[in-house]
Design a protein around this motif. Structure first.
Motif, PDB file in Angstrom:
ATOM      1  N   MET A 141     -11.474  -8.737  12.125  1.00 40.66           N
ATOM      2  CA  MET A 141     -11.903  -8.582  10.732  1.00 40.66           C
ATOM      3  C   MET A 141     -11.611  -9.878  10.014  1.00 40.66           C
ATOM      4  SD  MET A 141     -10.321  -4.963   9.523  1.00 40.66           S
ATOM      5  CE  MET A 141     -11.011  -5.125   7.858  1.00 40.66           C
ATOM      6  N   VAL A 185      -6.730  -8.403  12.615  1.00 42.93           N
ATOM      7  CA  VAL A 185      -6.997  -8.452  11.176  1.00 42.93           C
ATOM      8  C   VAL A 185      -6.492  -9.802  10.668  1.00 42.93           C
ATOM      9  CG1 VAL A 185      -6.582  -7.386   8.921  1.00 42.93           C
ATOM     10  CG2 VAL A 185      -6.680  -5.951  10.973  1.00 42.93           C
ATOM     11  N   SER A 240      -0.452  -5.938   1.536  1.00 36.86           N
ATOM     12  CA  SER A 240      -1.377  -5.357   2.527  1.00 36.86           C
ATOM     13  C   SER A 240      -0.595  -4.742   3.684  1.00 36.86           C
ATOM     14  CB  SER A 240      -2.307  -6.461   3.050  1.00 36.86           C
ATOM     15  OG  SER A 240      -1.580  -7.406   3.809  1.00 36.86           O
ATOM     16  N   ARG A 261     -10.072  -8.504   4.802  1.00 44.66           N
ATOM     17  CA  ARG A 261      -9.627  -7.112   4.827  1.00 44.66           C
ATOM     18  C   ARG A 261      -9.765  -6.530   3.430  1.00 44.66           C
ATOM     19  NH1 ARG A 261      -4.092  -8.822   5.511  1.00 44.66           N
ATOM     20  NH2 ARG A 261      -3.556  -7.359   7.158  1.00 44.66           N
ATOM     21  N   GLU A 310      -2.578  -0.135   6.902  1.00 44.72           N
ATOM     22  CA  GLU A 310      -3.234  -0.299   8.206  1.00 44.72           C
ATOM     23  C   GLU A 310      -2.295   0.101   9.348  1.00 44.72           C
ATOM     24  OE1 GLU A 310      -3.466  -3.285   5.887  1.00 44.72           O
ATOM     25  OE2 GLU A 310      -5.332  -4.271   6.483  1.00 44.72           O
ATOM     26  N   SER A 345     -15.927  -6.429   0.818  1.00 38.99           N
ATOM     27  CA  SER A 345     -14.785  -7.216   0.356  1.00 38.99           C
ATOM     28  C   SER A 345     -15.105  -7.854  -0.994  1.00 38.99           C
ATOM     29  CB  SER A 345     -14.492  -8.284   1.394  1.00 38.99           C
ATOM     30  OG  SER A 345     -13.298  -8.919   1.088  1.00 38.99           O
TER      31      SER A 345
END
Ligand code: HPA
Length: 274
Positions: free
Chosen positions: A80, A29, A214, A83, A218, A58
């Motif tokens: 990715m 990511v 973030s 994100r 995840e 996004s």
């Protein structure tokens, strides 16, 4: 209406037909300002998010929004570029949708990068910090509601969310390549505003070395699916007394960019050892 699980599986099936049996081993990511790492990939399939069934889109300009399949340092990867953040208005199941997809595509490890504010007063701009723990200050959790027992436990253990073996391998890379890298604790906030002086001070007191918007959702989903995860922050602004000043997004992106050579060596070296 299809369930969340069916939506994830539908996306996985579509991707499998698009990538012709390509089997990624590691998921990556790419965080804010860190998409340039893609220049070092040997890209085989480049899938814009808008072409993928059920995949979120996004909304942040600094994120391009594509799923890349190819080789990095000779390893098969899926990356990715762009994100999904909670502050964009997505719920946490949407934010973590791609992690479920990558796991079901067969990745054996997940590498996450992010931009973060430096709270530890020994940190400098563009420094790297490997996450060895986190403090989740986000108000929603991606695991609430129905638990898919096929995917993972109702109550996943969080004793060691950041895989010790991957961190050990990263330390080998750091020694071999003499990279200046810290280890520490990431605090996750929703943003999108940055923190007040008092909030940065508070985050330091509760044990955070960096703060960002973030990664933790995840990581929680990766742990839920028993997927070993490694995460690294790039310090894009300094948030401790004496160094704190108003920041611009342009400066954050520039400081992220300056860290790319080190980040590339760290992630590239780690991937070769996984
Ligand atoms: N706070 C929260 N998130 C961030 C910061 C910050 O100072 N810098 C980069 N992402």
């Amino acid at each position: 209406m299809s369930s969340y699980k069916e939506k994830v599986e539908g996306c996985v099936q579509q991707i499998q037909t698009l990538i012709d049996g390509f089997q990624p081993e590691v998921g990556i990511v790419l965080g804010t300002g860190l998409g340039g790492l893609v220049d070092e990939f040997d890209i085989k399939y480049d899938l814009p998010y808008e072409k993928l069934t059920n995949f979120p889109l996004s909304t942040v300009e600094s994120h391009k929004g594509r799923l890349i399949f190819g080789y990095f340092k000779g390893r098969k990867i899926v990356a990715m570029q762009g994100r999904f953040h909670y502050y964009e208005g997505y719920d946490m199941k949407t934010v973590t949708f791609p992690i479920r997809v990558m796991k079901l595509l067969g990745i054996k490890a997940l590498v996450i990068s992010n931009a973060a504010g430096g709270i530890n007063p020994s940190f400098n701009k563009s420094d790297l910090m490997i996450l060895n723990d986190h403090i989740n200050l986000m108000p929603e959790n991606p695991l609430t509601g129905h638990n898919e027992a096929d995917w993972g436990d109702r109550f996943p253990d969080m004793f060691e969310p950041y895989d010790p073996k991957l961190r050990e391998l990263a330390q080998e890379v750091i020694k071999e390549q003499q990279l200046p890298v810290h280890e520490g604790v990431y605090a996750s906030v929703t943003g999108p505003n940055l923190e007040t002086k008092a909030e940065y001070k508070y985050l330091g007191i509760i044990g955070a070395d960096v703060v960002g918007m973030s990664t933790v959702p995840e990581v929680i989903v990766a742990v839920h699916m028993n997927l070993p995860v490694f995460a690294v922050s790039v310090v894009t602004d300094l948030c401790y007394e004496g160094a704190l000043k108003p920041v611009e997004l342009a400066e954050i992106l520039e400081n992220a960019k300056n860290a790319e050579p080190h980040l590339s060596k760290l992630i590239g070296g780690l991937i070769q050892k996984v």
